[in-house]
Design an enzyme around this catalytic site. Sequence first.
Site, PDB file in Angstrom:
ATOM      1  N   HIS A 163       2.189  20.655 -50.039  1.00  0.00           N
ATOM      2  CA  HIS A 163       1.856  20.237 -51.419  1.00  0.00           C
ATOM      3  C   HIS A 163       2.714  21.053 -52.390  1.00  0.00           C
ATOM      4  O   HIS A 163       2.215  21.771 -53.260  1.00  0.00           O
ATOM      5  CB  HIS A 163       0.362  20.535 -51.618  1.00  0.00           C
ATOM      6  CG  HIS A 163      -0.281  19.960 -52.831  1.00  0.00           C
ATOM      7  ND1 HIS A 163       0.141  20.225 -54.111  1.00  0.00           N
ATOM      8  CD2 HIS A 163      -1.352  19.147 -52.957  1.00  0.00           C
ATOM      9  CE1 HIS A 163      -0.653  19.600 -54.975  1.00  0.00           C
ATOM     10  NE2 HIS A 163      -1.563  18.938 -54.296  1.00  0.00           N
ATOM     11  N   GLU A 217       5.281  16.053 -52.729  1.00  0.00           N
ATOM     12  CA  GLU A 217       4.574  16.528 -51.539  1.00  0.00           C
ATOM     13  C   GLU A 217       4.945  15.667 -50.330  1.00  0.00           C
ATOM     14  O   GLU A 217       4.828  14.446 -50.377  1.00  0.00           O
ATOM     15  CB  GLU A 217       3.062  16.454 -51.796  1.00  0.00           C
ATOM     16  CG  GLU A 217       2.666  17.154 -53.087  1.00  0.00           C
ATOM     17  CD  GLU A 217       1.243  16.814 -53.535  1.00  0.00           C
ATOM     18  OE1 GLU A 217       0.394  16.509 -52.677  1.00  0.00           O
ATOM     19  OE2 GLU A 217       0.992  16.838 -54.755  1.00  0.00           O
TER      20      GLU A 217
HETATM   21  O1  TA6 Z   1      -1.789  15.858 -54.355  1.00  0.00           O
HETATM   22  C1  TA6 Z   1      -2.233  15.513 -55.612  1.00  0.00           C
HETATM   23  C2  TA6 Z   1      -3.645  16.034 -55.768  1.00  0.00           C
HETATM   24  O2  TA6 Z   1      -4.437  15.552 -54.724  1.00  0.00           O
HETATM   25  C3  TA6 Z   1      -4.180  15.645 -57.130  1.00  0.00           C
HETATM   26  O3  TA6 Z   1      -5.098  14.588 -57.095  1.00  0.00           O
HETATM   27  C4  TA6 Z   1      -4.654  16.916 -57.722  1.00  0.00           C
HETATM   28  O4  TA6 Z   1      -5.876  17.028 -58.246  1.00  0.00           O
HETATM   29  C5  TA6 Z   1      -4.090  17.950 -56.860  1.00  0.00           C
HETATM   30  O5  TA6 Z   1      -3.647  17.457 -55.676  1.00  0.00           O
HETATM   31  C6  TA6 Z   1      -4.419  19.390 -56.902  1.00  0.00           C
HETATM   32  O6  TA6 Z   1      -5.461  19.640 -56.050  1.00  0.00           O
HETATM   33  P1  TA6 Z   1      -6.136  21.046 -55.953  1.00  0.00           P
HETATM   34  O7  TA6 Z   1      -7.223  20.868 -54.944  1.00  0.00           O
HETATM   35  O8  TA6 Z   1      -5.082  22.013 -55.513  1.00  0.00           O
HETATM   36  O9  TA6 Z   1      -6.640  21.380 -57.332  1.00  0.00           O
END
Ligand code: TA6
Length: 302
Positions: free
Chosen positions: A170, A273
């Site tokens: 990510h 990602e």
């Molecule tokens: O990958 C995108 C995502 O799933 C978004 O929907 C967003 O909220 C984010 O990741 C961040 O997630 P986190 O759990 O690290 O706050």
Amino acid sequence: MTDFSALNARFGVSGQVVFKQGPGGLAVVEVANSQGTATIALQGAHVMTWAPRGAQPVIWLSRAAKFAPGKSIRGGAPICWPWFGPHATESSYPGHGFARTVPWEVIEARACANGATYLVLRLVPSDATRAQWPQATPVEARITVGRTLEIDLVTRNEGTAPVTIGDALHTYFEVSDVRKTAIHGLGGCPYLDKVDGGKRKSQTGPVTIGAEVDRVYLDSTADCLIDDPGLGRRIRVHKRGSRSTVVWNPWIDKAAKMGDFGNHGYLNMVCVESTNAADDVVTLAPGGEHHLDVTYSVEPLR
Ligand code: TA6
């Protein structure tokens, strides 16, 4: 308590690899070699920083990131595993899995012949992780820090039945101004638009960002190129073992609510990602192994 003397005695590499206490008391590995530098938290095997030698940071780490045991770090290259997004059936389980908030142990650290540094970290299962994921699937992060950064996330099924996983790197990238950034490599891909109720759409041309973006691109296997005219550079994301890509920027309101983005932090980052997300999950036969293997590099923007 981490025994840094023991870690350095066993895995330290003179002039390249040092284990020490980092922010918030987290144990980190600092890597510095002739080709690049990186900082990696043992919690989550989380690459927090990386820059090729003499170049600007490539990975964005929030200035307001919170560092604490059991909390995910805002920025860097969080590892989502063994599911991506919310758990399919258990809403109380952590989003993006537990891998990014639990300790990983060091298996190997060595200097490579070409001057890069190679590290292997393995997730340490506990009663808490086994309660959410009883399957016998050891997972390792094999990380090479040099002029390029490679993270190879390897999952092995040591059980007797097939296992289905989702995973992701990510990764947050540093950009001079996300509004002037263009992401190439996703043109023609269908995507699920999570800021529009998950509607299925199709990408035309490069992805540009001027509002909240949260998209799961499907059938996406090409390199993603993040063109940043402000820094005069192109970041290349080259991946294997991933057929989906998530592009995310929370924009101003969501970033403010998250509390760990810092003022205007959302303008200097974009997540591209490399994922196995949505329907793009991976089923591992007994004895099978999956590599989500991503190489990040930087080139001048012509
Ligand atoms: O990958 C995108 C995502 O799933 C978004 O929907 C967003 O909220 C984010 O990741 C961040 O997630 P986190 O759990 O690290 O706050």
